[in-house]
Design an enzyme around this catalytic site. Sequence first.
Site, PDB file in Angstrom:
ATOM      1  N   CYS A 199     -28.701 -13.375  36.764  1.00 57.76           N
ATOM      2  CA  CYS A 199     -27.642 -13.701  35.797  1.00 57.76           C
ATOM      3  C   CYS A 199     -28.225 -14.503  34.637  1.00 57.76           C
ATOM      4  O   CYS A 199     -27.816 -14.326  33.486  1.00 57.76           O
ATOM      5  CB  CYS A 199     -26.494 -14.443  36.472  1.00 57.76           C
ATOM      6  SG  CYS A 199     -25.395 -13.361  37.425  1.00 57.76           S
ATOM      7  N   HIS A 215     -22.233  -9.676  38.243  1.00 66.22           N
ATOM      8  CA  HIS A 215     -22.909 -10.113  39.463  1.00 66.22           C
ATOM      9  C   HIS A 215     -22.283  -9.459  40.700  1.00 66.22           C
ATOM     10  O   HIS A 215     -21.086  -9.566  40.938  1.00 66.22           O
ATOM     11  CB  HIS A 215     -22.855 -11.633  39.607  1.00 66.22           C
ATOM     12  CG  HIS A 215     -23.553 -12.110  40.844  1.00 66.22           C
ATOM     13  ND1 HIS A 215     -24.866 -12.532  40.829  1.00 66.22           N
ATOM     14  CD2 HIS A 215     -23.142 -12.167  42.136  1.00 66.22           C
ATOM     15  CE1 HIS A 215     -25.226 -12.850  42.076  1.00 66.22           C
ATOM     16  NE2 HIS A 215     -24.199 -12.639  42.886  1.00 66.22           N
ATOM     17  N   GLY A 250     -35.393  -7.855  53.191  1.00 67.18           N
ATOM     18  CA  GLY A 250     -36.386  -8.418  52.277  1.00 67.18           C
ATOM     19  C   GLY A 250     -35.862  -8.715  50.885  1.00 67.18           C
ATOM     20  O   GLY A 250     -36.624  -8.781  49.924  1.00 67.18           O
ATOM     21  N   HIS A 281     -30.016  -5.203  42.784  1.00 62.16           N
ATOM     22  CA  HIS A 281     -31.030  -4.645  41.884  1.00 62.16           C
ATOM     23  C   HIS A 281     -31.706  -3.462  42.546  1.00 62.16           C
ATOM     24  O   HIS A 281     -31.844  -3.407  43.768  1.00 62.16           O
ATOM     25  CB  HIS A 281     -32.072  -5.695  41.474  1.00 62.16           C
ATOM     26  CG  HIS A 281     -32.731  -6.403  42.619  1.00 62.16           C
ATOM     27  ND1 HIS A 281     -32.132  -7.439  43.290  1.00 62.16           N
ATOM     28  CD2 HIS A 281     -33.932  -6.219  43.223  1.00 62.16           C
ATOM     29  CE1 HIS A 281     -32.933  -7.868  44.250  1.00 62.16           C
ATOM     30  NE2 HIS A 281     -34.042  -7.132  44.243  1.00 62.16           N
ATOM     31  N   ASP A 340     -40.575  -5.831  36.366  1.00 63.48           N
ATOM     32  CA  ASP A 340     -40.744  -6.799  37.445  1.00 63.48           C
ATOM     33  C   ASP A 340     -41.921  -7.717  37.121  1.00 63.48           C
ATOM     34  O   ASP A 340     -42.969  -7.271  36.644  1.00 63.48           O
ATOM     35  CB  ASP A 340     -40.990  -6.071  38.774  1.00 63.48           C
ATOM     36  CG  ASP A 340     -40.796  -6.982  39.982  1.00 63.48           C
ATOM     37  OD1 ASP A 340     -39.808  -6.785  40.724  1.00 63.48           O
ATOM     38  OD2 ASP A 340     -41.619  -7.900  40.174  1.00 63.48           O
TER      39      ASP A 340
HETATM   40  P1  5GP Z   1     -36.309  -8.261  46.062  1.00 65.32           P
HETATM   41  O1  5GP Z   1     -37.451  -8.870  46.842  1.00 65.32           O
HETATM   42  O2  5GP Z   1     -35.095  -9.174  46.063  1.00 65.32           O
HETATM   43  O3  5GP Z   1     -35.970  -6.861  46.445  1.00 65.32           O
HETATM   44  O4  5GP Z   1     -36.821  -8.145  44.583  1.00 65.32           O
HETATM   45  C1  5GP Z   1     -36.842  -9.211  43.691  1.00 65.32           C
HETATM   46  C2  5GP Z   1     -37.851  -8.873  42.636  1.00 65.32           C
HETATM   47  O5  5GP Z   1     -37.651  -9.736  41.543  1.00 65.32           O
HETATM   48  C3  5GP Z   1     -39.300  -9.048  43.097  1.00 65.32           C
HETATM   49  O6  5GP Z   1     -39.979  -7.795  42.998  1.00 65.32           O
HETATM   50  C4  5GP Z   1     -39.851 -10.092  42.135  1.00 65.32           C
HETATM   51  O7  5GP Z   1     -41.188  -9.834  41.749  1.00 65.32           O
HETATM   52  C5  5GP Z   1     -38.899 -10.026  40.970  1.00 65.32           C
HETATM   53  N1  5GP Z   1     -38.747 -11.274  40.238  1.00 65.32           N
HETATM   54  C6  5GP Z   1     -38.574 -12.514  40.780  1.00 65.32           C
HETATM   55  N2  5GP Z   1     -38.434 -13.433  39.809  1.00 65.32           N
HETATM   56  C7  5GP Z   1     -38.534 -12.759  38.620  1.00 65.32           C
HETATM   57  C8  5GP Z   1     -38.484 -13.174  37.252  1.00 65.32           C
HETATM   58  O8  5GP Z   1     -38.309 -14.343  36.911  1.00 65.32           O
HETATM   59  N3  5GP Z   1     -38.629 -12.196  36.311  1.00 65.32           N
HETATM   60  C9  5GP Z   1     -38.835 -10.890  36.649  1.00 65.32           C
HETATM   61  N4  5GP Z   1     -38.968 -10.013  35.639  1.00 65.32           N
HETATM   62  N5  5GP Z   1     -38.875 -10.458  37.927  1.00 65.32           N
HETATM   63  C10 5GP Z   1     -38.727 -11.386  38.907  1.00 65.32           C
HETATM   64 ZN    ZN Z   2     -26.336 -12.748  39.402  1.00 64.57          ZN
END
Ligand code: 5GP
Ligand code: ZN
Length: 113
Positions: free
Chosen positions: A7, A46, A92, A99, A30
């Site tokens: 957000c 959200h 995970g 997302h 990412d």
């Molecule tokens: P999840 O593990 O929840 O499926 O994916 C979260 C993703 O967000 C991870 O791949 C991580 O690298 C990415 N991520 C975490 N913090 C940030 C950020 O501040 N900026 C960006 N662009 N990606 C982020």
């Molecule tokens: Zn959010």
Amino acid sequence: MENCLFCKIIAGEIPSTKVYEDDEILAFKDINPMAPVHVLIIPKNHIDGADMLNAENSAVVSKIFTVAAQLAGELKLENGFRIVTNVGEDGGQTVRHLHFHLLGGKKLNTALA
Ligand code: 5GP
Ligand code: ZN
């Protein structure tokens, strides 16, 4: 949603490298890419995760997949790609804002679990 990282990215409070944006959807690179192309596609409204989808809020998922297909073309993923959404602790999910990871640009590992 307060204290939600994504957000804050939507609000511009945290910088990101945007690759697509409209009224309902944002896509950005990412920060820790797992493949040559690793884009996150998120709804601007959200939603905690795929476990919180319902008849009222799920139409955006169809739009996200449409954007994913468009981006895959623009990013030259003609040889294939993967779309992933992690849900909750066992899945995970580290950021609790729905997302979809769009991954490609190499032959991806086939292990699912
Ligand atoms: P999840 O593990 O929840 O499926 O994916 C979260 C993703 O967000 C991870 O791949 C991580 O690298 C990415 N991520 C975490 N913090 C940030 C950020 O501040 N900026 C960006 N662009 N990606 C982020
Ligand atoms: Zn959010």
